[in-house]
Write an enzyme that holds these catalytic residues in place. Structure first.
Site, PDB file in Angstrom:
ATOM      1  N   HIS A   1     -18.341  39.581   8.959  1.00 60.05           N
ATOM      2  CA  HIS A   1     -17.919  40.252   7.718  1.00 60.05           C
ATOM      3  C   HIS A   1     -18.985  41.207   7.176  1.00 60.05           C
ATOM      4  CE1 HIS A   1     -14.406  37.806   7.719  1.00 60.05           C
ATOM      5  NE2 HIS A   1     -15.038  36.679   7.433  1.00 60.05           N
ATOM      6  N   ALA A   2     -20.175  41.186   7.727  1.00 64.01           N
ATOM      7  CA  ALA A   2     -21.223  42.105   7.275  1.00 64.01           C
ATOM      8  C   ALA A   2     -21.014  43.473   7.911  1.00 64.01           C
ATOM      9  CB  ALA A   2     -22.601  41.553   7.649  1.00 64.01           C
TER      10      ALA A   2
END
Length: 307
Positions: A117-118
Protein backbone atom coordinates in the site's frame (compact mmCIF):
# COMPACT_ATOMS: atom_id res chain seq x y z
CA UNK A 1 15.81 -22.39 1.81
CA UNK A 2 16.83 -19.06 3.22
CA UNK A 3 14.23 -16.85 4.92
CA UNK A 4 14.79 -13.45 6.50
CA UNK A 5 12.95 -12.24 9.60
CA UNK A 6 12.31 -8.91 11.32
CA UNK A 7 10.13 -9.76 14.32
CA UNK A 8 12.69 -8.63 16.92
CA UNK A 9 12.26 -5.05 15.62
CA UNK A 10 9.01 -4.34 17.40
CA UNK A 11 6.69 -1.36 17.14
CA UNK A 12 5.67 0.47 20.35
CA UNK A 13 1.96 0.31 19.62
CA UNK A 14 -0.80 1.56 21.93
CA UNK A 15 -2.95 -1.06 23.72
CA UNK A 16 -5.68 -2.51 21.53
CA UNK A 17 -4.02 -1.56 18.22
CA UNK A 18 -5.38 -3.85 15.50
CA UNK A 19 -2.05 -4.51 13.77
CA UNK A 20 -1.27 -8.17 14.66
CA UNK A 21 2.40 -7.68 15.47
CA UNK A 22 2.57 -10.88 17.49
CA UNK A 23 2.04 -13.08 14.44
CA UNK A 24 5.60 -12.43 13.20
CA UNK A 25 7.21 -13.84 16.31
CA UNK A 26 4.85 -16.80 16.36
CA UNK A 27 5.56 -17.50 12.70
CA UNK A 28 9.32 -17.54 13.23
CA UNK A 29 8.99 -19.81 16.27
CA UNK A 30 6.79 -22.26 14.37
CA UNK A 31 9.20 -22.23 11.43
CA UNK A 32 11.99 -23.27 13.80
CA UNK A 33 9.84 -26.01 15.33
CA UNK A 34 8.00 -27.31 12.26
CA UNK A 35 9.79 -26.46 9.00
CA UNK A 36 13.34 -27.85 9.17
CA UNK A 37 14.04 -27.01 5.54
CA UNK A 38 14.30 -23.28 6.31
CA UNK A 39 17.46 -21.49 7.42
CA UNK A 40 16.66 -18.21 9.16
CA UNK A 41 18.67 -14.99 9.03
CA UNK A 42 18.04 -11.55 10.52
CA UNK A 43 17.04 -9.09 7.83
CA UNK A 44 19.44 -6.28 6.93
CA UNK A 45 18.24 -2.67 6.86
CA UNK A 46 17.55 -0.97 3.55
CA UNK A 47 19.55 2.23 2.98
CA UNK A 48 18.19 5.63 1.98
CA UNK A 49 19.64 5.13 -1.49
CA UNK A 50 17.88 1.79 -1.91
CA UNK A 51 14.58 3.20 -0.68
CA UNK A 52 14.90 6.12 -3.11
CA UNK A 53 14.74 3.69 -6.03
CA UNK A 54 10.98 3.53 -5.45
CA UNK A 55 10.24 6.46 -3.11
CA UNK A 56 10.82 10.18 -3.36
CA UNK A 57 13.87 11.34 -1.39
CA UNK A 58 11.71 13.83 0.53
CA UNK A 59 9.39 11.06 1.70
CA UNK A 60 12.30 8.87 2.81
CA UNK A 61 13.76 11.78 4.78
CA UNK A 62 10.42 12.75 6.32
CA UNK A 63 9.88 9.20 7.56
CA UNK A 64 13.42 8.83 8.86
CA UNK A 65 13.34 12.15 10.74
CA UNK A 66 9.76 11.98 11.98
CA UNK A 67 8.54 14.88 9.86
CA UNK A 68 5.38 13.35 8.44
CA UNK A 69 2.31 15.45 9.18
CA UNK A 70 -0.52 13.94 11.21
CA UNK A 71 -2.62 13.08 8.16
CA UNK A 72 0.16 11.09 6.47
CA UNK A 73 1.03 9.34 9.71
CA UNK A 74 -2.61 8.37 10.27
CA UNK A 75 -2.79 6.98 6.75
CA UNK A 76 0.10 4.65 7.58
CA UNK A 77 -1.73 3.55 10.73
CA UNK A 78 1.21 3.56 13.15
CA UNK A 79 2.43 6.34 15.44
CA UNK A 80 5.90 7.53 14.44
CA UNK A 81 8.82 6.15 16.39
CA UNK A 82 12.47 5.29 15.69
CA UNK A 83 11.40 1.65 16.00
CA UNK A 84 8.88 2.15 13.19
CA UNK A 85 11.63 3.47 10.93
CA UNK A 86 13.99 0.62 11.77
CA UNK A 87 11.38 -2.07 11.32
CA UNK A 88 10.30 -0.59 8.00
CA UNK A 89 13.88 -0.52 6.73
CA UNK A 90 14.37 -4.13 7.82
CA UNK A 91 11.17 -5.26 6.14
CA UNK A 92 12.43 -3.86 2.84
CA UNK A 93 15.92 -5.22 3.46
CA UNK A 94 14.49 -8.70 3.99
CA UNK A 95 12.87 -8.72 0.55
CA UNK A 96 16.04 -7.35 -1.05
CA UNK A 97 18.10 -10.10 0.60
CA UNK A 98 15.58 -12.78 -0.37
CA UNK A 99 15.54 -11.55 -3.99
CA UNK A 100 19.33 -11.79 -4.25
CA UNK A 101 19.20 -15.33 -2.91
CA UNK A 102 16.30 -16.37 -5.14
CA UNK A 103 18.13 -15.27 -8.28
CA UNK A 104 20.84 -17.85 -7.53
CA UNK A 105 18.93 -20.52 -5.55
CA UNK A 106 15.45 -20.41 -7.06
CA UNK A 107 13.32 -19.56 -4.01
CA UNK A 108 13.79 -17.47 -0.86
CA UNK A 109 11.46 -15.75 1.58
CA UNK A 110 10.77 -12.76 3.77
CA UNK A 111 8.77 -13.77 6.85
CA UNK A 112 7.17 -10.31 6.75
CA UNK A 113 7.01 -7.85 3.84
CA UNK A 114 4.40 -7.41 1.18
CA UNK A 115 3.96 -3.73 2.06
CA UNK A 116 2.06 -3.01 -1.13
CA UNK A 117 0.00 0.00 0.00
CA UNK A 118 3.01 2.34 0.16
CA UNK A 119 3.42 4.48 -2.95
CA UNK A 120 6.28 6.75 -4.01
CA UNK A 121 5.49 9.65 -1.70
CA UNK A 122 3.27 8.25 1.03
CA UNK A 123 2.47 5.16 3.04
CA UNK A 124 -0.84 3.58 3.91
CA UNK A 125 -2.53 0.54 5.42
CA UNK A 126 0.30 -0.40 7.82
CA UNK A 127 2.84 0.00 4.99
CA UNK A 128 5.62 2.60 5.30
CA UNK A 129 7.97 1.65 2.45
CA UNK A 130 7.13 -0.65 -0.46
CA UNK A 131 9.50 -3.63 -0.20
CA UNK A 132 8.25 -5.14 -3.46
CA UNK A 133 8.96 -1.99 -5.47
CA UNK A 134 12.35 -1.28 -3.92
CA UNK A 135 13.53 -4.87 -4.35
CA UNK A 136 12.29 -5.00 -7.95
CA UNK A 137 14.16 -1.88 -8.98
CA UNK A 138 17.33 -2.80 -7.10
CA UNK A 139 17.43 -6.29 -8.62
CA UNK A 140 16.96 -4.76 -12.06
CA UNK A 141 19.88 -2.40 -11.47
CA UNK A 142 22.14 -5.12 -10.11
CA UNK A 143 21.20 -7.58 -12.85
CA UNK A 144 21.96 -5.02 -15.54
CA UNK A 145 25.29 -4.16 -13.96
CA UNK A 146 26.39 -7.80 -13.83
CA UNK A 147 24.72 -9.22 -16.95
CA UNK A 148 24.12 -6.18 -19.20
CA UNK A 149 20.55 -7.40 -19.66
CA UNK A 150 17.10 -6.23 -18.63
CA UNK A 151 15.51 -8.14 -15.76
CA UNK A 152 11.75 -8.23 -16.13
CA UNK A 153 9.81 -8.66 -12.89
CA UNK A 154 6.30 -9.97 -12.31
CA UNK A 155 4.45 -9.32 -9.05
CA UNK A 156 1.82 -11.92 -8.17
CA UNK A 157 -0.17 -10.24 -5.41
CA UNK A 158 -2.70 -12.53 -3.73
CA UNK A 159 -3.24 -10.47 -0.61
CA UNK A 160 -6.97 -9.86 -0.23
CA UNK A 161 -6.36 -6.09 -0.47
CA UNK A 162 -5.36 -4.64 -3.83
CA UNK A 163 -1.73 -3.58 -4.14
CA UNK A 164 -2.49 0.04 -4.91
CA UNK A 165 0.94 1.38 -3.98
CA UNK A 166 2.80 -1.13 -6.13
CA UNK A 167 0.46 -0.47 -9.05
CA UNK A 168 0.96 3.29 -8.73
CA UNK A 169 4.76 3.04 -8.59
CA UNK A 170 4.92 0.86 -11.71
CA UNK A 171 2.04 2.48 -13.59
CA UNK A 172 4.26 3.63 -16.48
CA UNK A 173 6.95 0.96 -16.18
CA UNK A 174 6.58 -1.87 -18.73
CA UNK A 175 9.43 -3.83 -17.14
CA UNK A 176 7.42 -4.71 -14.01
CA UNK A 177 4.08 -6.50 -14.42
CA UNK A 178 1.62 -6.21 -11.53
CA UNK A 179 -1.05 -8.90 -11.10
CA UNK A 180 -3.53 -8.63 -8.24
CA UNK A 181 -6.41 -10.87 -7.12
CA UNK A 182 -8.30 -9.04 -4.39
CA UNK A 183 -11.63 -8.37 -2.77
CA UNK A 184 -13.61 -6.02 -4.98
CA UNK A 185 -15.27 -4.22 -2.05
CA UNK A 186 -12.36 -4.29 0.37
CA UNK A 187 -9.62 -1.79 1.23
CA UNK A 188 -8.31 0.25 -0.53
CA UNK A 189 -11.67 1.55 -1.60
CA UNK A 190 -10.04 3.57 -4.36
CA UNK A 191 -8.00 1.08 -6.39
CA UNK A 192 -4.98 1.97 -8.53
CA UNK A 193 -5.13 0.13 -11.85
CA UNK A 194 -2.39 -2.46 -12.26
CA UNK A 195 -1.45 -4.46 -15.33
CA UNK A 196 -3.92 -7.21 -14.44
CA UNK A 197 -6.54 -6.74 -11.72
CA UNK A 198 -9.00 -9.51 -10.84
CA UNK A 199 -11.66 -8.25 -8.39
CA UNK A 200 -13.49 -10.93 -6.40
CA UNK A 201 -16.90 -10.73 -4.69
CA UNK A 202 -17.37 -10.94 -0.94
CA UNK A 203 -17.74 -14.54 0.18
CA UNK A 204 -15.70 -15.98 -2.70
CA UNK A 205 -14.92 -19.65 -1.97
CA UNK A 206 -12.19 -22.07 -3.06
CA UNK A 207 -13.40 -23.17 -6.49
CA UNK A 208 -14.20 -19.77 -8.04
CA UNK A 209 -11.05 -18.31 -6.47
CA UNK A 210 -8.80 -21.00 -7.93
CA UNK A 211 -10.53 -20.69 -11.30
CA UNK A 212 -9.85 -16.93 -11.25
CA UNK A 213 -6.23 -17.56 -10.27
CA UNK A 214 -5.72 -20.03 -13.12
CA UNK A 215 -7.13 -17.49 -15.57
CA UNK A 216 -4.93 -14.72 -14.23
CA UNK A 217 -1.78 -16.84 -14.39
CA UNK A 218 -2.65 -17.88 -17.94
CA UNK A 219 -2.93 -14.21 -18.90
CA UNK A 220 0.38 -13.44 -17.19
CA UNK A 221 2.24 -16.08 -19.19
CA UNK A 222 0.41 -15.16 -22.41
CA UNK A 223 1.46 -11.52 -22.07
CA UNK A 224 5.06 -12.70 -21.64
CA UNK A 225 5.03 -15.40 -24.30
CA UNK A 226 8.01 -13.92 -26.14
CA UNK A 227 10.06 -13.40 -22.97
CA UNK A 228 9.24 -14.67 -19.50
CA UNK A 229 9.91 -12.57 -16.39
CA UNK A 230 13.30 -13.16 -14.85
CA UNK A 231 11.97 -12.78 -11.31
CA UNK A 232 8.58 -13.25 -9.61
CA UNK A 233 7.72 -11.62 -6.30
CA UNK A 234 4.85 -13.55 -4.74
CA UNK A 235 2.82 -11.71 -2.11
CA UNK A 236 0.98 -14.58 -0.40
CA UNK A 237 -1.41 -12.78 1.91
CA UNK A 238 -3.10 -15.05 4.46
CA UNK A 239 -6.09 -12.72 4.64
CA UNK A 240 -8.14 -14.48 1.94
CA UNK A 241 -8.71 -17.21 4.53
CA UNK A 242 -12.23 -17.73 5.86
CA UNK A 243 -11.05 -17.04 9.42
CA UNK A 244 -9.72 -13.56 8.66
CA UNK A 245 -11.56 -10.69 10.33
CA UNK A 246 -10.76 -8.19 7.54
CA UNK A 247 -10.63 -10.39 4.43
CA UNK A 248 -14.31 -10.98 3.54
CA UNK A 249 -13.40 -13.98 1.34
CA UNK A 250 -14.05 -17.60 2.32
CA UNK A 251 -11.09 -19.72 1.28
CA UNK A 252 -10.51 -22.81 3.39
CA UNK A 253 -7.09 -23.80 4.67
CA UNK A 254 -6.99 -26.44 1.92
CA UNK A 255 -7.90 -23.81 -0.67
CA UNK A 256 -5.13 -21.52 0.52
CA UNK A 257 -2.63 -24.39 0.28
CA UNK A 258 -3.78 -25.18 -3.26
CA UNK A 259 -3.40 -21.50 -4.19
CA UNK A 260 0.22 -21.58 -3.06
CA UNK A 261 0.92 -24.90 -4.77
CA UNK A 262 -0.33 -23.56 -8.10
CA UNK A 263 1.74 -20.38 -7.91
CA UNK A 264 4.97 -22.17 -7.00
CA UNK A 265 4.35 -24.92 -9.54
CA UNK A 266 3.81 -22.34 -12.28
CA UNK A 267 7.00 -20.40 -11.54
CA UNK A 268 9.08 -23.55 -10.96
CA UNK A 269 7.97 -25.16 -14.22
CA UNK A 270 9.10 -22.02 -16.05
CA UNK A 271 12.34 -21.81 -14.04
CA UNK A 272 11.53 -18.32 -12.76
CA UNK A 273 13.24 -17.40 -9.47
CA UNK A 274 10.58 -16.58 -6.88
CA UNK A 275 10.64 -14.37 -3.80
CA UNK A 276 7.98 -15.02 -1.19
CA UNK A 277 6.62 -12.21 0.97
CA UNK A 278 3.90 -12.90 3.54
CA UNK A 279 1.63 -9.87 3.27
CA UNK A 280 -1.48 -9.45 5.39
CA UNK A 281 -3.27 -11.76 7.78
CA UNK A 282 -5.70 -10.68 10.49
CA UNK A 283 -7.20 -13.90 11.77
CA UNK A 284 -9.85 -13.84 14.45
CA UNK A 285 -7.56 -16.44 15.95
CA UNK A 286 -3.99 -15.36 15.24
CA UNK A 287 -2.73 -18.93 15.14
CA UNK A 288 -5.04 -19.60 12.19
CA UNK A 289 -3.19 -16.93 10.23
CA UNK A 290 0.16 -18.37 11.26
CA UNK A 291 -0.99 -21.86 10.24
CA UNK A 292 -1.84 -20.60 6.74
CA UNK A 293 1.57 -18.95 6.50
CA UNK A 294 3.31 -22.13 7.63
CA UNK A 295 1.54 -23.93 4.79
CA UNK A 296 2.77 -21.32 2.33
CA UNK A 297 6.34 -21.69 3.59
CA UNK A 298 6.18 -25.48 3.34
CA UNK A 299 5.19 -25.13 -0.31
CA UNK A 300 8.07 -22.69 -0.84
CA UNK A 301 10.51 -25.19 0.68
CA UNK A 302 9.15 -27.93 -1.56
CA UNK A 303 9.64 -25.72 -4.62
CA UNK A 304 13.17 -24.84 -3.48
CA UNK A 305 14.02 -28.55 -3.15
CA UNK A 306 12.67 -29.30 -6.62
CA UNK A 307 14.52 -26.36 -8.15
Amino acid sequence: MLAFHTDQFRLPLPPGHRFPQEKYRRLRERVVAEVPGIELEVAPAATDGELALAHTPDYVTDVAEGRLDDARQREIGFPWSPEMVERSRRSVGATIAAARVALTQGVAANLAGGTHHASASKGGGFCVFNDIAVASRLMQAEWHRHHRQLLRVAVIDLDVHQGNGTAAIFRDDPTVFTLSLHGEHNFPFRKEPGDLDVPLPDGCTDDPYLEALEGALAQLWHRHETRLPGLVIYLAGADAHEGDRLGRLKLTTAGMAERDRRVFAATRERRIPTVLTMGGGYGRVIDDTVAVQIGTLREAVRSHRLW
